[in-house]
Scaffold this active site. Structure first.
Site, PDB file in Angstrom:
ATOM      1  N   THR A 132      -7.473 -19.730  -3.636  1.00 48.30           N
ATOM      2  CA  THR A 132      -8.754 -19.080  -3.954  1.00 48.30           C
ATOM      3  C   THR A 132      -9.183 -19.443  -5.376  1.00 48.30           C
ATOM      4  OG1 THR A 132      -8.039 -17.268  -2.535  1.00 48.30           O
ATOM      5  CG2 THR A 132     -10.038 -16.921  -3.817  1.00 48.30           C
ATOM      6  N   LYS A 152     -11.017 -13.467  11.280  1.00 51.17           N
ATOM      7  CA  LYS A 152     -10.144 -13.905  10.181  1.00 51.17           C
ATOM      8  C   LYS A 152     -10.599 -13.225   8.914  1.00 51.17           C
ATOM      9  CE  LYS A 152      -7.002 -16.446   8.285  1.00 51.17           C
ATOM     10  NZ  LYS A 152      -6.423 -15.145   7.815  1.00 51.17           N
ATOM     11  N   LYS A 176     -18.918 -16.356   4.866  1.00 49.66           N
ATOM     12  CA  LYS A 176     -17.987 -17.180   4.086  1.00 49.66           C
ATOM     13  C   LYS A 176     -17.206 -18.124   4.991  1.00 49.66           C
ATOM     14  CE  LYS A 176     -15.309 -14.806   1.374  1.00 49.66           C
ATOM     15  NZ  LYS A 176     -14.167 -14.076   0.757  1.00 49.66           N
ATOM     16  N   LYS A 201     -12.092  -7.858   8.507  1.00 45.50           N
ATOM     17  CA  LYS A 201     -11.410  -7.374   7.295  1.00 45.50           C
ATOM     18  C   LYS A 201     -10.718  -6.074   7.634  1.00 45.50           C
ATOM     19  CE  LYS A 201     -11.108  -8.523   2.915  1.00 45.50           C
ATOM     20  NZ  LYS A 201     -11.224  -9.854   2.280  1.00 45.50           N
ATOM     21  N   ASP A 219      -5.358  -9.570   0.456  1.00 46.26           N
ATOM     22  CA  ASP A 219      -6.529  -9.281  -0.388  1.00 46.26           C
ATOM     23  C   ASP A 219      -5.971  -8.401  -1.513  1.00 46.26           C
ATOM     24  OD1 ASP A 219      -9.698  -9.558  -0.265  1.00 46.26           O
ATOM     25  OD2 ASP A 219      -9.321  -7.512  -0.917  1.00 46.26           O
TER      26      ASP A 219
HETATM   27  P1  NDP Z   1      -4.881  -8.694  -6.560  1.00 38.82           P
HETATM   28  O1  NDP Z   1      -4.461  -7.396  -6.003  1.00 38.82           O
HETATM   29  O2  NDP Z   1      -3.913  -9.790  -6.670  1.00 38.82           O
HETATM   30  O3  NDP Z   1      -5.532  -8.486  -7.994  1.00 38.82           O
HETATM   31  C1  NDP Z   1      -6.613  -7.642  -8.195  1.00 38.82           C
HETATM   32  C2  NDP Z   1      -7.003  -7.668  -9.659  1.00 38.82           C
HETATM   33  O4  NDP Z   1      -8.239  -6.990  -9.834  1.00 38.82           O
HETATM   34  C3  NDP Z   1      -5.993  -6.938 -10.521  1.00 38.82           C
HETATM   35  O5  NDP Z   1      -5.997  -7.493 -11.800  1.00 38.82           O
HETATM   36  C4  NDP Z   1      -6.563  -5.517 -10.542  1.00 38.82           C
HETATM   37  O6  NDP Z   1      -6.153  -4.750 -11.629  1.00 38.82           O
HETATM   38  C5  NDP Z   1      -8.040  -5.804 -10.608  1.00 38.82           C
HETATM   39  N1  NDP Z   1      -8.775  -4.688 -10.015  1.00 38.82           N
HETATM   40  C6  NDP Z   1      -8.651  -4.197  -8.758  1.00 38.82           C
HETATM   41  N2  NDP Z   1      -9.442  -3.150  -8.580  1.00 38.82           N
HETATM   42  C7  NDP Z   1     -10.080  -2.971  -9.732  1.00 38.82           C
HETATM   43  C8  NDP Z   1     -11.034  -2.037 -10.170  1.00 38.82           C
HETATM   44  N3  NDP Z   1     -11.489  -1.048  -9.367  1.00 38.82           N
HETATM   45  N4  NDP Z   1     -11.505  -2.169 -11.401  1.00 38.82           N
HETATM   46  C9  NDP Z   1     -11.067  -3.142 -12.211  1.00 38.82           C
HETATM   47  N5  NDP Z   1     -10.140  -4.052 -11.871  1.00 38.82           N
HETATM   48  C10 NDP Z   1      -9.667  -3.953 -10.651  1.00 38.82           C
HETATM   49  O7  NDP Z   1      -6.144  -9.129  -5.671  1.00 38.82           O
HETATM   50  P2  NDP Z   1      -6.785 -10.575  -5.486  1.00 38.82           P
HETATM   51  O8  NDP Z   1      -6.675 -11.354  -6.750  1.00 38.82           O
HETATM   52  O9  NDP Z   1      -6.275 -11.147  -4.238  1.00 38.82           O
HETATM   53  O10 NDP Z   1      -8.313 -10.201  -5.216  1.00 38.82           O
HETATM   54  C11 NDP Z   1      -9.280 -10.123  -6.260  1.00 38.82           C
HETATM   55  C12 NDP Z   1     -10.673 -10.262  -5.663  1.00 38.82           C
HETATM   56  O11 NDP Z   1     -10.779 -11.534  -4.998  1.00 38.82           O
HETATM   57  C13 NDP Z   1     -11.036  -9.223  -4.597  1.00 38.82           C
HETATM   58  O12 NDP Z   1     -12.422  -8.972  -4.670  1.00 38.82           O
HETATM   59  C14 NDP Z   1     -10.740  -9.947  -3.291  1.00 38.82           C
HETATM   60  O13 NDP Z   1     -11.489  -9.422  -2.222  1.00 38.82           O
HETATM   61  C15 NDP Z   1     -11.196 -11.352  -3.652  1.00 38.82           C
HETATM   62  N6  NDP Z   1     -10.661 -12.446  -2.859  1.00 38.82           N
HETATM   63  C16 NDP Z   1      -9.325 -12.610  -2.655  1.00 38.82           C
HETATM   64  C17 NDP Z   1      -8.854 -13.678  -1.923  1.00 38.82           C
HETATM   65  C18 NDP Z   1      -7.398 -13.931  -1.743  1.00 38.82           C
HETATM   66  O14 NDP Z   1      -7.068 -14.924  -1.101  1.00 38.82           O
HETATM   67  N7  NDP Z   1      -6.506 -13.114  -2.262  1.00 38.82           N
HETATM   68  C19 NDP Z   1      -9.777 -14.640  -1.319  1.00 38.82           C
HETATM   69  C20 NDP Z   1     -11.156 -14.431  -1.638  1.00 38.82           C
HETATM   70  C21 NDP Z   1     -11.564 -13.361  -2.367  1.00 38.82           C
HETATM   71  P3  NDP Z   1      -5.028  -3.597 -11.441  1.00 38.82           P
HETATM   72  O15 NDP Z   1      -3.735  -4.320 -11.367  1.00 38.82           O
HETATM   73  O16 NDP Z   1      -5.185  -2.738 -12.624  1.00 38.82           O
HETATM   74  O17 NDP Z   1      -5.360  -2.876 -10.168  1.00 38.82           O
HETATM   75  O1  2IT Z   2     -11.767 -12.353   0.909  1.00 40.85           O
HETATM   76  C1  2IT Z   2     -11.097 -13.275   1.413  1.00 40.85           C
HETATM   77  O2  2IT Z   2     -11.624 -14.328   1.782  1.00 40.85           O
HETATM   78  C2  2IT Z   2      -9.659 -13.102   1.528  1.00 40.85           C
HETATM   79  N1  2IT Z   2      -9.124 -12.077   1.104  1.00 40.85           N
HETATM   80  C3  2IT Z   2      -8.816 -14.150   2.184  1.00 40.85           C
HETATM   81  C4  2IT Z   2      -8.872 -14.011   3.677  1.00 40.85           C
HETATM   82  C5  2IT Z   2      -7.947 -14.909   4.454  1.00 40.85           C
HETATM   83  O3  2IT Z   2      -7.920 -14.728   5.688  1.00 40.85           O
HETATM   84  O4  2IT Z   2      -7.269 -15.766   3.897  1.00 40.85           O
END
Ligand code: NDP
Ligand code: 2IT
Length: 445
Positions: free
Chosen positions: A209, A90, A114, A126, A166
């Site tokens: 999240t 997952k 996690k 992943k 993600d």
């Molecule tokens: P999104 O694509 O929705 O948003 C990503 C955000 O981070 C955007 O604001 C983006 O800006 C910014 N960003 C991405 N890459 C960079 C970079 N290289 N430098 C600076 N800013 C950057 O992604 P998520 O919100 O889903 O994910 C954000 C983080 O949370 C990641 O690390 C992901 O692995 C983690 N995560 C996500 C989960 C989920 O359920 N979605 C669960 C747990 C963790 P821009 O638009 O300019 O690219």
């Molecule tokens: O980093 C993470 O935990 C996620 N992007 C969510 C993974 C999931 O299966 O919901």
């Protein structure tokens, strides 16, 4: 470091020397796990650590698709199925030009621990691609997703491997991926999470999240006689995690004064207006710079790292790996930050983490703090299996309970190993023990 742990790590460096994000993630985990191996010398004979650090398999594939000009484009697709000792693989799919095998392996490795912390039966994996959704039309994104799934479908299934979103993968992409899976296999099953509400998605998954991050942070603050009430909060990023972290932090009484994207950050001393952020980011897929043009008094500055110079009490890095380096940590410390909780995966460099901990800042690592997303994905899987759906309040209540339970467990593990309040140690140990127990029960596999 324990001699066996060090030997395994050195072997990994020799074989994967160029995978810097992967080695960074493994090193932090192994430092924390060292005392567990001191206590359990019998693990070495079982080859437990060698098996734990090596993914079950890594699938790499070509993703050809036709752009709007009729030209064939080719990207590389990945799925790393890391460990399924406690449940089906997952973990999310990331679409970003920076994606490579090292990044997907680090994310998959972290995901194993996690997912264990959630206390739900999910293993870790992943995937993703170096495809950049920015600037692509909906049709281009659809053709890419269909091509990606045309290869991926062979390796996934509701009881086998369940991907989700993600970076760069939200409701639009999950919809296209699900449609193609259904079309190829003829199966209507919970093979993906983060689905739309009309075809098997869970209420509160979108918020999970970010909300979960604040629930865990709140539990940590409570232990130290604090709360979000009246606090200045800085949230980096402005994607899925950042937006709902900012919303919950605000609901809990905090004032979010800054947010960012990969180009720069905005400061709004009146508290960030999330309706404007959602309009720009979720509806228009625009840049955060726009915020300053729309909201009087808000200021935009180029460069995403500058956000850590904004004075705050609580910092929530919610963008991407290594966005908060030592310089950023020192700026936060100088401005009196007292808690940092990771919404993103490994947003804080190793050196920055050590600097924050040394300065006495409460630090919640991502594998615990952002586990609410995947935990709610597991709740989506439960609902799909039962062919029913729970209300927003039911899911949100369960999420809150899960996050408070995670905090209690990582707090207890840190204490048990003589490192009270070191939640990096607590999270790694608590997450590992359950997986290790299942792996030992399964024998040499
Ligand atoms: P999104 O694509 O929705 O948003 C990503 C955000 O981070 C955007 O604001 C983006 O800006 C910014 N960003 C991405 N890459 C960079 C970079 N290289 N430098 C600076 N800013 C950057 O992604 P998520 O919100 O889903 O994910 C954000 C983080 O949370 C990641 O690390 C992901 O692995 C983690 N995560 C996500 C989960 C989920 O359920 N979605 C669960 C747990 C963790 P821009 O638009 O300019 O690219
Ligand atoms: O980093 C993470 O935990 C996620 N992007 C969510 C993974 C999931 O299966 O919901």
């Amino acid at each position: 470091m324990n001699a066996y742990v060090e030997k395994v790590y050195n072997g990994l460096v020799e074989r994967n020397g160029h995978e810097k994000e992967f080695l960074q993630a493994v090193r932090e985990v192994l430092e924390a796990l060292s005392p567990v191996f001191d206590k359990h010398p019998e693990y070495e004979n079982k080859g437990l650590l060698e098996r734990f650090v090596e993914p079950d398999r890594a699938i790499l594939f070509r993703v050809p698709w036709v752009d709007d000009n009729g030209k064939v484009q080719v990207n590389r697709g990945y799925r790393v199925q890391y460990n399924n000792a406690i449940g089906p693989y997952k973990g999310g799919l990331r679409l970003h030009p920076s994606v490579n095998l090292s990044v997907i392996k680090f994310l998959g490795f972290e995901q194993v621990l996690k997912n264990s912390l959630t206390s739900l039966p999910i293993g870790g994996g992943k995937g993703g691609s170096d495809f950049d959704p920015k600037g692509k039309s909906d049709n281009e994104v659809m053709r890419f997703c269909q091509s990606f799934m045309t290869e991926l479908f062979k390796y996934i299934g509701a009881d086998e491997d369940v991907p989700a979103g993600d970076i760069g993968v939200g409701a639009r992409e999950i919809g296209f991926l699900y449609g193609q899976y259904k079309r190829i296999t003829g199966l209507y099953e919970g093979v993906l999470t983060g689905k739309g509400l009309s075809y098997g998605g869970s209420l509160a998954r979108k918020e999970a999240t970010g909300f979960g991050l604040c629930y865990l942070t709140n539990a940590m603050l409570r232990k130290h006689g604090q709360s979000f009430e009246g606090k200045r909060v800085v949230v980096s990023g402005s994607g899925n995690v950042a937006i709902y972290a900012a919303q919950k932090a605000t609901e809990l009484g905090g004032k979010v004064v800054a947010m960012s994207d990969s180009n720069g950050y905005i400061v709004d001393e009146n508290g960030v207006n999330l309706d404007v952020i959602k309009q720009i980011k979720e509806v228009e897929r625009g840049r955060i710079k726009e915020y300053a043009a729309r909201v009087p008094g808000a200021v935009y500055t180029e460069g995403f790292r500058g956000i850590w110079t904004v004075k705050c009490d609580i910092a929530l890095p919610c963008a991407t790996q290594n966005e908060l380096n030592e310089e950023g940590a020192q700026a936060l410390i100088a401005n009196g930050v007292f808690a940092v909780a990771e919404g993103a995966n490994m947003p804080t460099t190793y050196e920055a983490t050590l600097a924050l901990q040394k300065a006495g800042v409460l630090f919640a690592p991502g594998k615990a703090a952002n586990a609410g997303g995947v935990a709610t994905s597991a709740l989506e899987m439960s609902q799909n299996s039962q062919r029913l759906s729970w209300t927003f309040q039911e899911v949100d209540q369960k999420l809150k309970g899960i996050m408070e339970n995670i905090f209690a467990n990582i707090d207890a593990a840190a204490k048990e190993y003589g490192q009270e309040d070191n939640y990096v140690v607590g999270a790694n140990i608590a997450g590992f023990l359950k997986v290790a127990d299942a792996m030992l029960a399964h024998g040499c596999v």
